[in-house]
Design an enzyme around this catalytic site. Structure first.
Site, PDB file in Angstrom:
ATOM      1  N   LYS A 223       1.077   4.124  -2.992  1.00  0.00           N
ATOM      2  CA  LYS A 223       0.653   5.712  -2.715  1.00  0.00           C
ATOM      3  C   LYS A 223       1.738   6.313  -2.930  1.00  0.00           C
ATOM      4  O   LYS A 223       1.658   7.428  -3.609  1.00  0.00           O
ATOM      5  CB  LYS A 223       0.154   5.821  -1.226  1.00  0.00           C
ATOM      6  CG  LYS A 223      -1.333   4.832  -1.356  1.00  0.00           C
ATOM      7  CD  LYS A 223      -2.327   5.790  -2.107  1.00  0.00           C
ATOM      8  CE  LYS A 223      -3.617   5.149  -1.891  1.00  0.00           C
ATOM      9  NZ  LYS A 223      -4.697   5.679  -3.048  1.00  0.00           N
TER      10      LYS A 223
ATOM     11  N   TYR B 252       0.795  -0.997  -0.076  1.00  0.00           N
ATOM     12  CA  TYR B 252      -0.047   0.002   0.053  1.00  0.00           C
ATOM     13  C   TYR B 252       0.699   1.212   0.062  1.00  0.00           C
ATOM     14  O   TYR B 252       0.540   2.053  -0.900  1.00  0.00           O
ATOM     15  CB  TYR B 252      -0.942  -0.094   1.342  1.00  0.00           C
ATOM     16  CG  TYR B 252      -1.683   1.145   1.307  1.00  0.00           C
ATOM     17  CD1 TYR B 252      -3.129   1.114   0.452  1.00  0.00           C
ATOM     18  CD2 TYR B 252      -1.820   2.140   2.305  1.00  0.00           C
ATOM     19  CE1 TYR B 252      -3.896   2.122   0.525  1.00  0.00           C
ATOM     20  CE2 TYR B 252      -2.782   3.336   2.241  1.00  0.00           C
ATOM     21  CZ  TYR B 252      -3.585   3.287   1.228  1.00  0.00           C
ATOM     22  OH  TYR B 252      -4.642   4.471   1.264  1.00  0.00           O
TER      23      TYR B 252
END
Length: 253
Positions: free
Chosen positions: A152, A148
């Site tokens: 990002k 994740y």
């Protein structure tokens, strides 16, 4: 109204942060195509300025089709909000290749190729604005979030690259990096604690403003980035976290 006459496409706009963005866009006069797999709730289904475009953004062929569906419904496109994303926790020792690939496909590949599909339509309108939803986890990390965090951080880098490449077409690209924003997931997390009230107080205390964010807080900033009022702002990632990442931790007594 700041978005009067503008057409926006918002991925994952039916709930959470995406819903906060959609609600604020509608209040500011935009027509909004909501792209997601799930059906919209009754309020959005019945809203005259909303169109539901069904798409699974992990499937490459669905990406351009989603943009075309929005353009067919509203006749053009001025604003793209890349909000849809997935998150799961896996230790570095346990994450699978297919899990990594899915995270990258939804969180990074889809925004890139949605921007590509939106480009000719924004050029026809004389310009546009792309708003990517990144995360403070693109700047720091929580345990078990390697995939994740990487996705990002990639969105933040993609934001800068799109701003550089698309500026000649009067298309701006900025990102919002939210911190803790109230959602069904966050409420379930707090409810799982032995003392949910104490857990909420502790969480609020991490923020200099004394509270966590609301989806409409993100929506307020997205309105500004999508509007002509930010016409000289591009290539930036704006951290929206109530000051949490600005606050240095202090040792407990």
């Amino acid at each position: 109204m700041q978005l009067d006459g503008k057409v926006a496409l918002v991925t994952g706009g039916g709930r959470g942060i995406g819903r906060g963005i959609v609600d604020r866009f509608l209040e500011e006069g935009a027509q909004v195509a909501v792209v997601q797999r799930q059906a919209l709730d009754t309020a959005l289904q019945n809203h005259p300025q909303v169109a539901h475009v069904h798409a699974d953004l992990s499937v490459p062929a669905s990406i351009a089709a989603a943009v075309e569906g929005a353009v067919e419904r509203f006749g053009g496109l001025d604003v793209l909000v890349n909000n849809a994303g997935i998150m799961f926790e896996r230790s570095v020792s346990r994450i699978l290749v297919e899990e990594w690939d899915l995270m990258v496909a939804v969180n990074m590949r889809a925004p890139m190729f949605l921007a590509q599909a939106a480009l000719p339509h924004m050029r026809e309108r004389g310009g546009g604005s792309i708003v990517n939803i990144g995360s403070v986890e693109g700047l720091g990390a929580n345990p078990g979030h390697a995939a994740y965090c990487a996705s990002k951080a990639g969105i933040h880098g993609l934001t800068r690259a799109l701003a550089v490449d698309l500026g000649e077409h009067n298309i701006r690209c900025n990102a919002i990096a939210p911190g803790w924003i109230t959602s069904e997931l966050s409420e379930n997390y707090l409810a799982s604690h032995p003392d949910p009230s104490a857990a909420r107080d502790a969480l609020n205390g991490l923020h200099p403003l004394g509270r966590v964010g609301q989806p409409t807080d993100v929506g307020d900033l997205a309105v500004y980035l999508a509007s002509d009022r930010s016409s000289f702002l591009t290539g930036e990632t704006v951290v929206l976290d109530g000051g949490r990442t600005a606050k240095l931790p202090t040792p407990s007594a």
